[in-house]
Design a protein around this motif. Sequence first.
Motif, mmCIF file in Angstrom:
data_model
loop_
_atom_site.group_PDB
_atom_site.id
_atom_site.type_symbol
_atom_site.label_atom_id
_atom_site.label_comp_id
_atom_site.label_asym_id
_atom_site.label_seq_id
_atom_site.Cartn_x
_atom_site.Cartn_y
_atom_site.Cartn_z
ATOM 1 N N ASN A 21 0.818 -1.202 0.000
ATOM 2 C CA ASN A 21 0.000 0.000 0.000
ATOM 3 C C ASN A 21 0.860 1.263 0.000
ATOM 4 O O ASN A 21 0.329 2.376 0.012
ATOM 5 C CB ASN A 21 -0.940 0.019 1.214
ATOM 6 C CG ASN A 21 -0.182 0.068 2.528
ATOM 7 O OD1 ASN A 21 0.880 -0.532 2.662
ATOM 8 N ND2 ASN A 21 -0.728 0.755 3.502
ATOM 9 N N SER A 22 2.190 1.103 -0.018
ATOM 10 C CA SER A 22 3.101 2.235 -0.156
ATOM 11 C C SER A 22 3.867 2.170 -1.472
ATOM 12 O O SER A 22 4.059 3.177 -2.134
ATOM 13 C CB SER A 22 4.093 2.280 1.007
ATOM 14 O OG SER A 22 3.478 2.721 2.190
ATOM 15 N N TYR A 73 -5.060 7.115 5.682
ATOM 16 C CA TYR A 73 -3.736 6.495 5.567
ATOM 17 C C TYR A 73 -3.315 5.765 6.837
ATOM 18 O O TYR A 73 -2.562 4.796 6.776
ATOM 19 C CB TYR A 73 -2.694 7.562 5.200
ATOM 20 C CG TYR A 73 -2.142 8.351 6.365
ATOM 21 C CD1 TYR A 73 -0.897 8.037 6.919
ATOM 22 C CD2 TYR A 73 -2.845 9.408 6.915
ATOM 23 C CE1 TYR A 73 -0.386 8.765 7.984
ATOM 24 C CE2 TYR A 73 -2.340 10.137 7.964
ATOM 25 C CZ TYR A 73 -1.116 9.817 8.508
ATOM 26 O OH TYR A 73 -0.610 10.535 9.561
ATOM 27 N N HIS A 104 -5.031 5.840 -1.246
ATOM 28 C CA HIS A 104 -5.059 4.553 -0.560
ATOM 29 C C HIS A 104 -6.283 3.716 -0.923
ATOM 30 O O HIS A 104 -6.569 2.719 -0.256
ATOM 31 C CB HIS A 104 -4.995 4.756 0.951
ATOM 32 C CG HIS A 104 -3.620 5.070 1.451
ATOM 33 N ND1 HIS A 104 -3.134 6.355 1.539
ATOM 34 C CD2 HIS A 104 -2.604 4.262 1.844
ATOM 35 C CE1 HIS A 104 -1.903 6.329 1.988
ATOM 36 N NE2 HIS A 104 -1.553 5.079 2.175
ATOM 37 N N LYS A 115 1.134 2.787 -5.480
ATOM 38 C CA LYS A 115 0.664 1.885 -4.430
ATOM 39 C C LYS A 115 -0.014 0.672 -5.078
ATOM 40 O O LYS A 115 0.639 -0.184 -5.655
ATOM 41 C CB LYS A 115 -0.256 2.624 -3.470
ATOM 42 C CG LYS A 115 0.382 3.831 -2.781
ATOM 43 C CD LYS A 115 -0.589 4.509 -1.845
ATOM 44 C CE LYS A 115 -0.060 5.828 -1.283
ATOM 45 N NZ LYS A 115 1.177 5.709 -0.504
ATOM 46 N N HIS A 144 -5.629 -1.939 4.193
ATOM 47 C CA HIS A 144 -4.556 -2.208 5.148
ATOM 48 C C HIS A 144 -5.120 -2.289 6.555
ATOM 49 O O HIS A 144 -6.284 -1.945 6.807
ATOM 50 C CB HIS A 144 -3.444 -1.158 5.053
ATOM 51 C CG HIS A 144 -3.841 0.241 5.402
ATOM 52 N ND1 HIS A 144 -4.354 1.133 4.486
ATOM 53 C CD2 HIS A 144 -3.793 0.916 6.584
ATOM 54 C CE1 HIS A 144 -4.584 2.298 5.075
ATOM 55 N NE2 HIS A 144 -4.268 2.190 6.343
ATOM 56 N N GLY A 146 0.122 -3.510 5.010
ATOM 57 C CA GLY A 146 -0.483 -3.203 3.723
ATOM 58 C C GLY A 146 -0.542 -4.443 2.851
ATOM 59 O O GLY A 146 0.485 -5.050 2.551
#
Length: 396
Positions: free
Chosen positions: A26-27, A168, A196, A219, A336, A369
């Motif tokens: 997720n990053s 986030y 996100h 992401k 996440h 994530g």
Amino acid sequence: MLTDPLSSYRDRFVGAESPLVYFDGNSLGRPLRATGPRLAAFVEEEWGGRLIRGWDERWMALPQTIGDDLGRIVLGAAPGQTTVGDSTTVLLYKLMRAAVAARPGRTEIVIDDDNFPTDRYLAAGVAEECGLTLRWIEVDRTSGITADQLAGAVGPATALVVVSHVAYRSAWLADLATLTAIAHDAGALVLADLSHSAGAVEVELDAWGVDLAVGCTYKYLNGGPGSPAFAYVAERHLDQLTQPIQGWLGSADPFLMGPSYAPAPGIRRFISGTPPVLGMLAMQDMLDLVDEVGIAAVREKSVGLTSYAIEIADAVLAPLGVVVASPRDPALRGGHVTLHHPLMREATARLWEQDVIPDYRDPGGLRIGLSPLSTSYDEVERGLSLVRTTLSSLVE
């Protein structure tokens, strides 16, 4: 036993065969195996072979071509409303400034106090530039902005509401349709940050009536480090909003090189400079894959992974004092899960040394994530087992 009808897609990602546990999709999403050959072919055939002719043949249109694909596959947006280019920060600035200029006489920007730092910093900067006031909504760090909170904050002075679709920190999934309706009832515009959610959560920008949206592509869209962001402007606003960074490629006739700026029609007016062609290529592979699988199936897998992570956390981490700091209801949760413990910063550093890669968010949050198509249930189980072992060694 857990079943995963999407398990075969994991093999399409570089590194998925390794024992490394990747909890940070997720990053920065893993690259697809198809992306290396795509980039190599571009260098040899288009860049190397076509040279500057490539601009006329394909490259100049890429921001809108890929934008339309994004709209169709993951954003619920009809063609002609989405473009790709610039960073998330730059696009947020463009749309914030355009929005407040479109509501003259209104004096407030509404934003929650746990929104992503860039969104908050930009809103503060735009407010200062334009002589506006920020109205802050205080939210629970384990959830996010609610309809009741927004209804109590907006009014005749509200020019713009800035909201993250998925928070986030907590993964709170905002009811964007309801929030948009509340803002519109007050006469305000809505700018949604989809960084996100795009690629992991079903989004329906057109159906929800959202005015403006921005999101990153590195992401869940696996565009690679620093890949360009996207901007959505609802069709009803396209010829009314004026963007503040008036570059030559957003003008009506870029190659006229005229003495003054006249905006291009439609979404192209929100382009400022030269399209980042190389940066847009990788996300095309992920868009193709999401199109093949279907965003509904991706979301179903995401719910399954995050629910499994919470189940394991309750079983093996709760006895160590770990608290789930994300919504337990999957309908209120993005892609996440955040697990809270005072020693999570130290645990994160040790986990990285063991090839378990989550990230850390203050205060005391280990963020897991789970990118749906590249993460397996076995990976979740192995990773959280090592979180337990690592945290146990710190608690003793």
